[in-house]
Design a protein around this motif. Structure first.
Motif, PDB file in Angstrom:
ATOM      1  N   UNK A 207       8.042  18.736  -6.421  1.00 46.79           N
ATOM      2  CA  UNK A 207       9.463  19.344  -6.534  1.00 46.79           C
ATOM      3  C   UNK A 207       9.815  20.327  -5.340  1.00 46.79           C
ATOM      4  N   UNK A 208       9.788  19.795  -4.266  1.00 47.01           N
ATOM      5  CA  UNK A 208      10.827  20.165  -3.153  1.00 47.01           C
ATOM      6  C   UNK A 208      10.902  18.898  -1.827  1.00 47.01           C
TER       7      UNK A 208
ATOM      8  N   UNK B 242      22.223   7.529   1.247  1.00 47.02           N
ATOM      9  CA  UNK B 242      21.008   8.186   0.108  1.00 47.02           C
ATOM     10  C   UNK B 242      21.345   9.405   0.197  1.00 47.02           C
ATOM     11  N   UNK B 243      21.228   9.622  -1.702  1.00 48.29           N
ATOM     12  CA  UNK B 243      21.075  11.300  -1.821  1.00 48.29           C
ATOM     13  C   UNK B 243      19.581  11.403  -2.092  1.00 48.29           C
ATOM     14  N   UNK B 244      18.770  10.530  -2.579  1.00 47.77           N
ATOM     15  CA  UNK B 244      17.067  10.894  -2.509  1.00 47.77           C
ATOM     16  C   UNK B 244      16.532   9.847  -1.980  1.00 47.77           C
TER      17      UNK B 244
ATOM     18  N   UNK C 240       0.983  -1.536  -0.048  1.00 52.55           N
ATOM     19  CA  UNK C 240      -0.074  -0.239  -0.189  1.00 52.55           C
ATOM     20  C   UNK C 240       0.961   1.424  -0.188  1.00 52.55           C
ATOM     21  N   UNK C 241       1.957   1.172   0.045  1.00 55.45           N
ATOM     22  CA  UNK C 241       2.499   2.202   0.105  1.00 55.45           C
ATOM     23  C   UNK C 241       4.333   1.534  -0.534  1.00 55.45           C
ATOM     24  N   UNK C 242       4.692   2.481  -1.007  1.00 59.04           N
ATOM     25  CA  UNK C 242       6.099   1.641  -1.622  1.00 59.04           C
ATOM     26  C   UNK C 242       7.277   2.557  -0.998  1.00 59.04           C
ATOM     27  N   UNK C 243       8.621   2.790  -1.564  1.00 54.16           N
ATOM     28  CA  UNK C 243       9.197   3.543  -1.750  1.00 54.16           C
ATOM     29  C   UNK C 243      10.396   3.481  -2.828  1.00 54.16           C
ATOM     30  N   UNK C 244      11.219   4.460  -2.821  1.00 49.73           N
ATOM     31  CA  UNK C 244      12.561   4.747  -4.598  1.00 49.73           C
ATOM     32  C   UNK C 244      13.098   5.250  -3.874  1.00 49.73           C
ATOM     33  N   UNK C 245      14.587   4.928  -3.876  1.00 48.92           N
ATOM     34  CA  UNK C 245      15.866   6.107  -2.998  1.00 48.92           C
ATOM     35  C   UNK C 245      16.558   5.839  -3.838  1.00 48.92           C
ATOM     36  N   UNK C 246      17.505   6.695  -4.310  1.00 47.63           N
ATOM     37  CA  UNK C 246      18.319   7.262  -5.027  1.00 47.63           C
ATOM     38  C   UNK C 246      19.957   6.678  -4.443  1.00 47.63           C
ATOM     39  N   UNK C 247      21.011   6.432  -4.340  1.00 50.55           N
ATOM     40  CA  UNK C 247      22.278   6.026  -3.197  1.00 50.55           C
ATOM     41  C   UNK C 247      23.361   7.417  -3.580  1.00 50.55           C
ATOM     42  N   UNK C 248      24.296   7.976  -3.150  1.00 48.00           N
ATOM     43  CA  UNK C 248      25.203   8.280  -3.818  1.00 48.00           C
ATOM     44  C   UNK C 248      25.937   8.367  -4.959  1.00 48.00           C
ATOM     45  N   UNK C 249      26.397   7.088  -5.245  1.00 52.90           N
ATOM     46  CA  UNK C 249      26.309   6.465  -6.521  1.00 52.90           C
ATOM     47  C   UNK C 249      25.565   6.238  -7.033  1.00 52.90           C
ATOM     48  N   UNK C 250      24.589   7.175  -6.975  1.00 52.95           N
ATOM     49  CA  UNK C 250      23.231   7.031  -8.708  1.00 52.95           C
ATOM     50  C   UNK C 250      22.749   5.875  -8.546  1.00 52.95           C
TER      51      UNK C 250
ATOM     52  N   UNK D 287      22.102  12.061   7.338  1.00 54.14           N
ATOM     53  CA  UNK D 287      21.857  13.515   7.838  1.00 54.14           C
ATOM     54  C   UNK D 287      21.718  14.305   6.506  1.00 54.14           C
ATOM     55  N   UNK D 288      22.196  14.505   5.487  1.00 61.56           N
ATOM     56  CA  UNK D 288      22.563  14.797   4.425  1.00 61.56           C
ATOM     57  C   UNK D 288      21.640  14.310   2.938  1.00 61.56           C
ATOM     58  N   UNK D 289      20.416  13.279   3.501  1.00 59.83           N
ATOM     59  CA  UNK D 289      19.556  13.393   2.690  1.00 59.83           C
ATOM     60  C   UNK D 289      18.512  13.873   2.428  1.00 59.83           C
ATOM     61  N   UNK D 290      17.859  13.647   1.075  1.00 56.52           N
ATOM     62  CA  UNK D 290      16.599  14.946   1.065  1.00 56.52           C
ATOM     63  C   UNK D 290      15.424  13.908   0.611  1.00 56.52           C
ATOM     64  N   UNK D 291      14.831  13.895   1.082  1.00 62.52           N
ATOM     65  CA  UNK D 291      13.658  13.728   1.592  1.00 62.52           C
ATOM     66  C   UNK D 291      12.854  14.219   0.398  1.00 62.52           C
ATOM     67  N   UNK D 292      12.205  13.595  -0.175  1.00 61.89           N
ATOM     68  CA  UNK D 292      11.408  14.380  -1.483  1.00 61.89           C
ATOM     69  C   UNK D 292       9.939  15.048  -0.232  1.00 61.89           C
TER      70      UNK D 292
END
Length: 125
Positions: A111-112, A72-74, A28-38, A102-107
């Motif tokens: 757009x933000x 994790x970048x995003x 019912x919930x899904x997630x995607x993340x992008x690492x610092x390696x892309x 701590x620098x991870x960007x949480x969408x």
């Protein structure tokens, strides 16, 4: 562009389905993340009895860790209706996996984003 790409990727694994008994579901919930390696990883939630389930973020982070990546970048979590903020347990998990997160960007919308350190301002570690 990263926002839309990750939101779209998360939605590809979204879709609730029944498990062993009525009320026990996954997806019912899904997630995607992008690492610092892309690299992009995805996961789905498990809604189970007795607190044995877990969030979609946990599943995506477990996939990332299998590849021995930790930063994790995003990250984004989605339901069928909206983008969701990570719960406290998910925020804590990201921090304990790597302090660099701590620098991870949480969408937070199309757009933000918010930086994890803003969502976890006075960490105990």
């Amino acid at each position: 562009m990263m926002h839309q790409e990750l939101i779209k990727k998360a939605k590809t694994v979204l879709g609730e389905f029944q498990l062993a008994e009525q009320g026990l579901t996954a997806g019912s919930v899904s997630c995607a993340l992008m690492t610092n390696a892309g690299t992009i990883y995805t996961g789905i939630c498990l809604d189970l009895a007795c607190g044995t389930g877990f969030c979609a973020e946990h599943a995506a982070i477990a996939e990332m860790l299998k590849a021995r990546e930790t930063v994790i970048d995003y990250i984004v979590a989605v339901s069928s209706k909206r983008i969701l903020m990570p719960c406290g347990r998910c925020r804590e998990l990201m921090m304990q996996v790597s302090k660099e997160n701590l620098k991870t960007r949480v969408i937070v919308d199309d757009t933000s984003y918010r930086v994890l350190s803003d969502l976890l301002p006075h960490h105990w570690m």
